[in-house]
Design a protein around this motif. Sequence first.
Motif, PDB file in Angstrom:
ATOM      1  N   ASN A 160       0.984  -1.302   0.119  1.00 40.89           N
ATOM      2  CA  ASN A 160       0.030   0.093   0.153  1.00 40.89           C
ATOM      3  C   ASN A 160       0.694   1.260   0.108  1.00 40.89           C
ATOM      4  N   ASP A 161       0.614   2.067  -0.929  1.00 40.96           N
ATOM      5  CA  ASP A 161       1.401   3.580  -1.168  1.00 40.96           C
ATOM      6  C   ASP A 161       2.849   3.414  -1.268  1.00 40.96           C
ATOM      7  N   SER A 162       3.603   2.262  -1.513  1.00 42.80           N
ATOM      8  CA  SER A 162       4.882   2.083  -1.451  1.00 42.80           C
ATOM      9  C   SER A 162       5.446   2.237  -2.835  1.00 42.80           C
ATOM     10  N   TYR A 163       6.565   3.153  -2.658  1.00 42.38           N
ATOM     11  CA  TYR A 163       7.408   3.518  -4.178  1.00 42.38           C
ATOM     12  C   TYR A 163       8.802   3.594  -3.972  1.00 42.38           C
ATOM     13  N   CYS A 164       9.465   3.663  -4.921  1.00 45.79           N
ATOM     14  CA  CYS A 164      10.935   3.556  -4.967  1.00 45.79           C
ATOM     15  C   CYS A 164      11.421   5.246  -5.496  1.00 45.79           C
ATOM     16  N   TYR A 165      12.535   5.394  -4.738  1.00 44.17           N
ATOM     17  CA  TYR A 165      13.189   6.699  -5.040  1.00 44.17           C
ATOM     18  C   TYR A 165      14.778   6.582  -4.981  1.00 44.17           C
ATOM     19  N   LEU A 166      15.191   7.561  -5.829  1.00 40.73           N
ATOM     20  CA  LEU A 166      16.847   7.731  -5.899  1.00 40.73           C
ATOM     21  C   LEU A 166      17.290   8.830  -4.879  1.00 40.73           C
ATOM     22  N   HIS A 167      18.414   8.451  -4.083  1.00 42.98           N
ATOM     23  CA  HIS A 167      18.940   9.435  -3.378  1.00 42.98           C
ATOM     24  C   HIS A 167      20.445   9.085  -3.097  1.00 42.98           C
ATOM     25  N   LYS A 168      21.121  10.162  -3.628  1.00 38.19           N
ATOM     26  CA  LYS A 168      22.799   9.918  -3.803  1.00 38.19           C
ATOM     27  C   LYS A 168      23.089   8.938  -4.555  1.00 38.19           C
ATOM     28  N   GLY A 169      22.542   8.553  -5.627  1.00 37.87           N
ATOM     29  CA  GLY A 169      22.885   7.365  -6.681  1.00 37.87           C
ATOM     30  C   GLY A 169      22.721   6.004  -5.923  1.00 37.87           C
ATOM     31  N   GLU A 170      21.794   5.881  -5.206  1.00 32.10           N
ATOM     32  CA  GLU A 170      21.461   4.781  -4.460  1.00 32.10           C
ATOM     33  C   GLU A 170      19.617   4.802  -4.511  1.00 32.10           C
ATOM     34  N   MET A 171      19.231   3.466  -4.653  1.00 29.58           N
ATOM     35  CA  MET A 171      17.790   3.161  -4.805  1.00 29.58           C
ATOM     36  C   MET A 171      17.166   2.808  -3.502  1.00 29.58           C
ATOM     37  N   TYR A 172      16.081   3.392  -3.232  1.00 26.94           N
ATOM     38  CA  TYR A 172      15.697   2.903  -1.576  1.00 26.94           C
ATOM     39  C   TYR A 172      13.810   2.701  -2.072  1.00 26.94           C
ATOM     40  N   ILE A 173      13.420   1.865  -1.179  1.00 25.21           N
ATOM     41  CA  ILE A 173      11.920   1.775  -1.137  1.00 25.21           C
ATOM     42  C   ILE A 173      11.405   2.274   0.155  1.00 25.21           C
ATOM     43  N   LYS A 174      10.253   2.875  -0.078  1.00 22.29           N
ATOM     44  CA  LYS A 174       9.750   3.517   0.900  1.00 22.29           C
ATOM     45  C   LYS A 174       8.084   3.187   1.195  1.00 22.29           C
ATOM     46  N   SER A 175       7.813   3.024   2.158  1.00 17.59           N
ATOM     47  CA  SER A 175       6.498   2.663   2.733  1.00 17.59           C
ATOM     48  C   SER A 175       6.106   1.259   2.554  1.00 17.59           C
TER      49      SER A 175
ATOM     50  N   LEU B 139      20.721   2.103 -12.543  1.00 18.21           N
ATOM     51  CA  LEU B 139      20.529   3.372 -11.748  1.00 18.21           C
ATOM     52  C   LEU B 139      20.418   4.658 -12.509  1.00 18.21           C
ATOM     53  N   LYS B 140      21.412   4.813 -13.548  1.00 22.85           N
ATOM     54  CA  LYS B 140      21.711   5.873 -14.362  1.00 22.85           C
ATOM     55  C   LYS B 140      20.423   6.033 -15.230  1.00 22.85           C
ATOM     56  N   LYS B 141      20.028   4.949 -15.836  1.00 20.99           N
ATOM     57  CA  LYS B 141      18.838   4.818 -16.768  1.00 20.99           C
ATOM     58  C   LYS B 141      17.550   5.203 -16.206  1.00 20.99           C
ATOM     59  N   LEU B 142      17.343   4.685 -14.847  1.00 21.10           N
ATOM     60  CA  LEU B 142      16.327   4.985 -13.993  1.00 21.10           C
ATOM     61  C   LEU B 142      16.317   6.429 -13.593  1.00 21.10           C
ATOM     62  N   GLN B 143      17.469   6.881 -13.087  1.00 22.90           N
ATOM     63  CA  GLN B 143      17.387   8.468 -12.929  1.00 22.90           C
ATOM     64  C   GLN B 143      17.118   9.447 -14.069  1.00 22.90           C
ATOM     65  N   GLY B 144      17.537   8.887 -15.254  1.00 23.84           N
ATOM     66  CA  GLY B 144      17.006   9.929 -16.365  1.00 23.84           C
ATOM     67  C   GLY B 144      15.693   9.853 -16.596  1.00 23.84           C
TER      68      GLY B 144
END
Length: 145
Positions: free
Chosen positions: A41-56, A85-90
């Motif tokens: 529920n409401d989980s998503y991924c985000y990039l922070h300082k070149g690393e991927m994290y999953i929240k919620s 990671l670079k591809k997803l960042q773009g």
Amino acid sequence: MAEIRNRSAFHEYYIEDTYVAGIVLVGTEVKSLRAGKVSFNDSYCYLHKGEMYIKSLHISEYAFGTLYKHEPTQERKLLLTKKELKKLQGKTTEKGYTIVPLRIFFNDKNLAKIEIGLGKGKKLHDKRETIKQRDTEREIKRYLK
């Protein structure tokens, strides 16, 4: 093998690309995953300082855990290659794109993996169209039986 799917992701987004990532787990999270105690529920991924994290992403506490219990909704690091990671960042810098978790599974080496997808949000009329299309496919299958 336990496999947990995020059914609402396909309802909310057009999934354009998928990636399989490792997930960093601590304590009794693996045992809870094997028991299927996960909520997207409401989980998503985000990039922070070149690393991927999953929240919620909610992984329930293991009932028989003692000292090494985990926080159910803590952020968890995802393991991807630098190229991915670079591809997803773009792509995520473009308007309307987000990274959503699609499923969690264990591979043949018994490592926990998460499949993430690059999705573009659907509008309300698109969701209705998807429901209508799914219903017609279901009717066709019933008729052919």
